[in-house]
Design a protein around this motif. Structure first.
Motif, PDB file in Angstrom:
ATOM      1  N   VAL A 226       0.844  -1.020  -0.166  1.00 36.19           N
ATOM      2  CA  VAL A 226      -0.121   0.103  -0.139  1.00 36.19           C
ATOM      3  C   VAL A 226       0.910   1.115   0.151  1.00 36.19           C
ATOM      4  CG1 VAL A 226      -1.816   1.352   1.032  1.00 36.19           C
ATOM      5  CG2 VAL A 226      -1.861  -1.110   1.307  1.00 36.19           C
ATOM      6  N   ILE A 227       0.810   2.200  -1.147  1.00 38.64           N
ATOM      7  CA  ILE A 227       1.386   3.300  -1.089  1.00 38.64           C
ATOM      8  C   ILE A 227       0.442   4.504  -0.782  1.00 38.64           C
ATOM      9  CG2 ILE A 227       2.577   4.928  -2.608  1.00 38.64           C
ATOM     10  CD1 ILE A 227       3.295   2.479  -4.531  1.00 38.64           C
ATOM     11  N   ASP A 228       0.899   4.998   0.373  1.00 37.45           N
ATOM     12  CA  ASP A 228      -0.045   6.073   0.936  1.00 37.45           C
ATOM     13  C   ASP A 228       0.693   7.008   1.867  1.00 37.45           C
ATOM     14  OD1 ASP A 228      -2.566   6.999   2.333  1.00 37.45           O
ATOM     15  OD2 ASP A 228      -3.570   6.097   0.402  1.00 37.45           O
ATOM     16  N   SER A 229      -0.067   7.486   2.887  1.00 38.54           N
ATOM     17  CA  SER A 229       0.481   8.230   3.751  1.00 38.54           C
ATOM     18  C   SER A 229       1.085   7.630   5.255  1.00 38.54           C
ATOM     19  CB  SER A 229      -0.510   9.189   4.203  1.00 38.54           C
ATOM     20  OG  SER A 229      -1.565   8.675   4.884  1.00 38.54           O
ATOM     21  N   GLY A 230       1.331   6.177   4.895  1.00 33.28           N
ATOM     22  CA  GLY A 230       1.620   5.491   6.133  1.00 33.28           C
ATOM     23  C   GLY A 230       0.765   4.896   7.033  1.00 33.28           C
ATOM     24  N   VAL A 231       1.133   4.246   8.178  1.00 34.55           N
ATOM     25  CA  VAL A 231       0.183   3.374   9.134  1.00 34.55           C
ATOM     26  C   VAL A 231       0.626   4.066  10.538  1.00 34.55           C
ATOM     27  CG1 VAL A 231      -0.342   1.184  10.068  1.00 34.55           C
ATOM     28  CG2 VAL A 231       0.492   1.385   7.729  1.00 34.55           C
ATOM     29  N   SER A 232      -0.820   4.243  11.202  1.00 36.16           N
ATOM     30  CA  SER A 232      -0.591   4.847  12.375  1.00 36.16           C
ATOM     31  C   SER A 232       0.141   3.993  13.445  1.00 36.16           C
ATOM     32  CB  SER A 232      -1.949   5.123  12.834  1.00 36.16           C
ATOM     33  OG  SER A 232      -2.019   5.522  14.427  1.00 36.16           O
ATOM     34  N   PRO A 233       0.885   4.661  14.153  1.00 37.12           N
ATOM     35  CA  PRO A 233       1.702   3.858  15.306  1.00 37.12           C
ATOM     36  C   PRO A 233       0.675   3.519  16.481  1.00 37.12           C
ATOM     37  CG  PRO A 233       2.306   6.292  15.327  1.00 37.12           C
ATOM     38  CD  PRO A 233       1.354   5.994  14.180  1.00 37.12           C
ATOM     39  N   ASN A 234      -0.424   4.436  16.311  1.00 38.90           N
ATOM     40  CA  ASN A 234      -1.255   4.066  17.549  1.00 38.90           C
ATOM     41  C   ASN A 234      -2.492   3.165  17.128  1.00 38.90           C
ATOM     42  OD1 ASN A 234      -0.196   6.315  18.964  1.00 38.90           O
ATOM     43  ND2 ASN A 234      -1.138   7.693  17.434  1.00 38.90           N
TER      44      ASN A 234
ATOM     45  N   TYR B 169      -8.006 -10.655   5.126  1.00 33.44           N
ATOM     46  CA  TYR B 169      -7.508 -10.727   6.598  1.00 33.44           C
ATOM     47  C   TYR B 169      -6.323 -11.517   6.903  1.00 33.44           C
ATOM     48  CZ  TYR B 169     -10.813 -14.510   7.439  1.00 33.44           C
ATOM     49  OH  TYR B 169     -11.506 -15.653   7.461  1.00 33.44           O
ATOM     50  N   ASN B 170      -5.958 -12.420   5.829  1.00 40.27           N
ATOM     51  CA  ASN B 170      -4.836 -13.178   6.255  1.00 40.27           C
ATOM     52  C   ASN B 170      -3.604 -12.836   5.270  1.00 40.27           C
ATOM     53  OD1 ASN B 170      -4.596 -14.734   8.547  1.00 40.27           O
ATOM     54  ND2 ASN B 170      -6.239 -16.164   7.870  1.00 40.27           N
ATOM     55  N   ALA B 171      -3.517 -11.730   4.479  1.00 45.98           N
ATOM     56  CA  ALA B 171      -2.633 -11.404   3.425  1.00 45.98           C
ATOM     57  C   ALA B 171      -1.701 -10.626   4.324  1.00 45.98           C
ATOM     58  CB  ALA B 171      -3.097 -10.324   2.642  1.00 45.98           C
ATOM     59  N   ASN B 172      -0.157 -10.661   3.882  1.00 42.12           N
ATOM     60  CA  ASN B 172       0.452  -9.912   4.328  1.00 42.12           C
ATOM     61  C   ASN B 172       0.790  -8.378   3.828  1.00 42.12           C
ATOM     62  OD1 ASN B 172       2.257 -12.454   5.508  1.00 42.12           O
ATOM     63  ND2 ASN B 172       2.639 -12.605   3.476  1.00 42.12           N
ATOM     64  N   LEU B 173       1.406  -7.492   4.476  1.00 34.46           N
ATOM     65  CA  LEU B 173       1.083  -5.940   4.475  1.00 34.46           C
ATOM     66  C   LEU B 173       2.574  -5.558   4.246  1.00 34.46           C
ATOM     67  CD1 LEU B 173      -0.314  -3.280   4.005  1.00 34.46           C
ATOM     68  CD2 LEU B 173      -0.469  -3.347   6.361  1.00 34.46           C
ATOM     69  N   ILE B 174       2.847  -4.642   3.239  1.00 40.15           N
ATOM     70  CA  ILE B 174       3.917  -3.941   3.103  1.00 40.15           C
ATOM     71  C   ILE B 174       3.388  -2.252   2.719  1.00 40.15           C
ATOM     72  CG2 ILE B 174       6.149  -3.001   2.029  1.00 40.15           C
ATOM     73  CD1 ILE B 174       6.430  -6.112   1.419  1.00 40.15           C
ATOM     74  N   SER B 175       3.600  -1.486   3.862  1.00 42.94           N
ATOM     75  CA  SER B 175       3.112  -0.005   3.739  1.00 42.94           C
ATOM     76  C   SER B 175       4.088   0.750   3.573  1.00 42.94           C
ATOM     77  CB  SER B 175       2.316   0.082   4.973  1.00 42.94           C
ATOM     78  OG  SER B 175       2.158   1.751   5.187  1.00 42.94           O
ATOM     79  N   TYR B 176       3.895   1.964   2.610  1.00 46.08           N
ATOM     80  CA  TYR B 176       4.978   2.899   2.374  1.00 46.08           C
ATOM     81  C   TYR B 176       4.190   4.159   2.525  1.00 46.08           C
ATOM     82  CZ  TYR B 176       8.613   0.294   0.049  1.00 46.08           C
ATOM     83  OH  TYR B 176       9.876  -0.411  -0.449  1.00 46.08           O
ATOM     84  N   ARG B 177       4.948   5.011   3.520  1.00 47.35           N
ATOM     85  CA  ARG B 177       4.550   6.368   3.718  1.00 47.35           C
ATOM     86  C   ARG B 177       5.420   7.289   2.562  1.00 47.35           C
ATOM     87  NH1 ARG B 177       2.938  10.920   6.422  1.00 47.35           N
ATOM     88  NH2 ARG B 177       4.415  12.796   6.538  1.00 47.35           N
ATOM     89  N   ALA B 178       4.711   7.668   1.416  1.00 37.54           N
ATOM     90  CA  ALA B 178       5.231   8.096   0.206  1.00 37.54           C
ATOM     91  C   ALA B 178       5.100   9.484  -0.034  1.00 37.54           C
ATOM     92  CB  ALA B 178       4.988   7.278  -0.922  1.00 37.54           C
TER      93      ALA B 178
END
Length: 503
Positions: free
Chosen positions: A225-233, A300-309
């Motif tokens: 997912v290329i977006d604004s990132g993932v919340s640390p909260n 809900y069982n897929a892996n995730l790689i997130s980019y804060r781009a």
């Protein structure tokens, strides 16, 4: 003038003819270079030209702009110019080796026509793609570069369209960032609780996603997912990613966005979401089937790689566009990634992002992009960039009910491939999702959530058929959609039946 000179040259011997042609070509360039329109266009004039082109053609490319407009936009954007070079339009990777020497030609032209030293001119040389960022202050330099056959595109590297729109008195919401940290309690009619204690969003049933889970939950597939990132909260997208019925999967978070005014800055601000949008998108696609009474994601069982781009959904300015390009390259180079979802974009083309998209596409990634969501100010725009590219799959959102009616702020058009129901007809509520904050919920809408939902469905299909390639997965999605084999001029193949797609 050139025609007459060439006629004279054709009566000479071959060797003399070539020399004569080259000399006269250089003289002609010199004459042309002295007759530039040096008047600096205002940002309003530039923006009006962009809007007019969009209204007439649906797309805007800087290659079609006049030299005066290109130069003016560069002057209004820190004098920063992005150059994509290569032997052909498809020669955009350094690994090909075909463009060897072209970069030196570019730098030679700049050195001969710019007063600053090379150390001050060159801002960035991309290590993977045939891209160089330079400072250019002389219109003649742009003219000569545009004539060089080794240049695929030359664009203003830091022209901020929406910022200038607001400065020129346009609607202040015209460049809506898509950001927000608000949480909202869910209406009881907008979800169904399933084991172990997860909430299934109402719109998942419109696409038969819960029934698809009997055959596939996305296991073994990695979604980027290329977006604004993932919340640390939000621990369900972090340390509790394997909560409830989700297990054996991984989450990785990266940052490619540099939060700086200065184009030469290189330090990113990390992977953490500082907008809220990225958290919603990653949750829609991959949130766990949890035991905390919170919304579940499609795969809900897929892996995730997130980019804060980028800082928000409007890919405006040098660092956001470069951050997105680098995210596509990073995901393209990751062999575990099958699917890329990006719910961000711009109203005009950005060459370096095009190169990044094509780089990932060439490595077998199935790329979903948002068709566009905006206020009335940009409703004249059809499908936005990069969703309009042939290498991407464009998605938009529609309202609940019979037929196809796009959501209140969603874009549509011939480039759309799929739609997702995400807006209720009565209440206007959108899709339930995890909030930015722990143990809280929210609603999210537009073509953004439609894109992330479709990426999740694609993960279900690919998980069920792990030996397939991206074209086979895409064809299965099409064949499982409500309008197939026909394609609507505004809504593509329509709504995907996820249960049918995983059969």
């Amino acid at each position: 003038m050139k025609k007459n000179l060439l006629k004279i040259c054709t009566f000479a011997f071959l060797g003399i003819m070539v020399s004569c042609s080259e000399d006269n070509y250089e003289k002609e360039n010199a004459v042309d270079a002295e007759n530039f329109n040096q008047e600096l266009l205002s940002t309003k004039q530039i923006n009006d030209e962009i809007k007019e082109t969009l209204q007439q053609t649906g797309k805007f490319y800087w290659k079609d702009a006049s030299l005066q407009m290109l130069w003016s936009a560069t002057q209004h954007g820190s004098n920063l110019v992005t150059i994509g070079y290569g032997e052909s339009l498809n020669d955009f990777e350094k690994a090909s080796g075909k463009a060897s020497g072209i970069e030196d030609e570019i730098l030679k032209i700049i050195k001969e026509n710019e007063s600053d030293s090379p150390e001050k001119v060159v801002i960035y040389k991309d290590p993977v793609l045939n891209i160089i960022d330079v400072i250019i202050k002389d219109q003649k330099t742009l003219f000569l570069l545009r004539k060089n056959k080794g240049i695929r595109y030359i664009e203003p590297g830091d022209y901020k369209y929406f910022t200038f729109e607001q400065e020129n008195g346009a609607n202040k919401s015209s460049g809506s960032s898509g950001c927000g940290y608000d949480s909202e309690s869910l209406n009881g009619s907008d979800y169904t609780t399933i084991t172990p204690n997860a909430k299934v969003p109402w719109n998942f049933y419109k696409h038969n996603i819960p029934n698809a889970w009997a055959k596939s939950t996305g296991a073994g597939i990695t979604v980027g997912v290329i977006d604004s990132g993932v919340s640390p909260n939000q621990s369900l997208l972090g340390s509790n990613f394997n909560n409830g019925d989700s297990s054996g999967r991984t989450v990785q978070k990266y940052g490619t966005y540099v939060d700086s005014f200065w184009p030469w800055s290189t330090s990113t601000d990390g992977p953490n979401d500082q907008c809220g949008h990225g958290t919603s998108m990653t949750a829609t696609a991959t949130a766990p089937r949890n035991n905390k009474g919170l919304p579940v994601g499609v795969a809900y069982n897929a892996n995730l790689i997130s980019y804060r781009a980028a800082s928000n959904v409007v890919l405006e300015g040098y660092h956001e566009q470069k951050g997105v390009q680098n995210a596509f390259v990073g995901l393209g180079n990751n062999s575990s990634v099958k699917i890329i979802s990006m719910s961000m974009g711009h109203i005009f083309s950005v060459g370096r992002i095009e190169d990044g998209v094509r780089y990932a596409n060439n490595r077998g990634k199935l790329i979903f992009c948002a068709g566009g969501t905006s206020t009335s100010f940009t409703n004249f725009v059809g499908v936005i960039f990069p969703a309009w590219m042939n290498e991407t799959v464009a998605v938009t959102g529609i309202k609940e009910g019979s037929g196809y009616n796009k959501c209140s702020n969603c874009h549509s058009g011939s480039k759309i491939e799929f739609t997702v129901v995400m807006e209720r007809s009565a209440s206007g509520n959108t899709a339930p999702v995890l909030s930015y904050y722990e143990n809280q919920t929210d609603y999210v809408g537009g073509s953004s959530v439609a894109t992330a939902t479709t990426a999740g469905i694609a993960a279900l299909v690919w998980s069920k058929n792990p030996t397939w390639n991206k074209d086979q997965v895409l064809n299965k999605l099409r064949q499982s959609s409500s309008l197939y084999p026909n394609k609507s001029s505004d809504y593509g193949y329509g709504n995907i039946n996820a249960a049918l797609a995983v059969q």
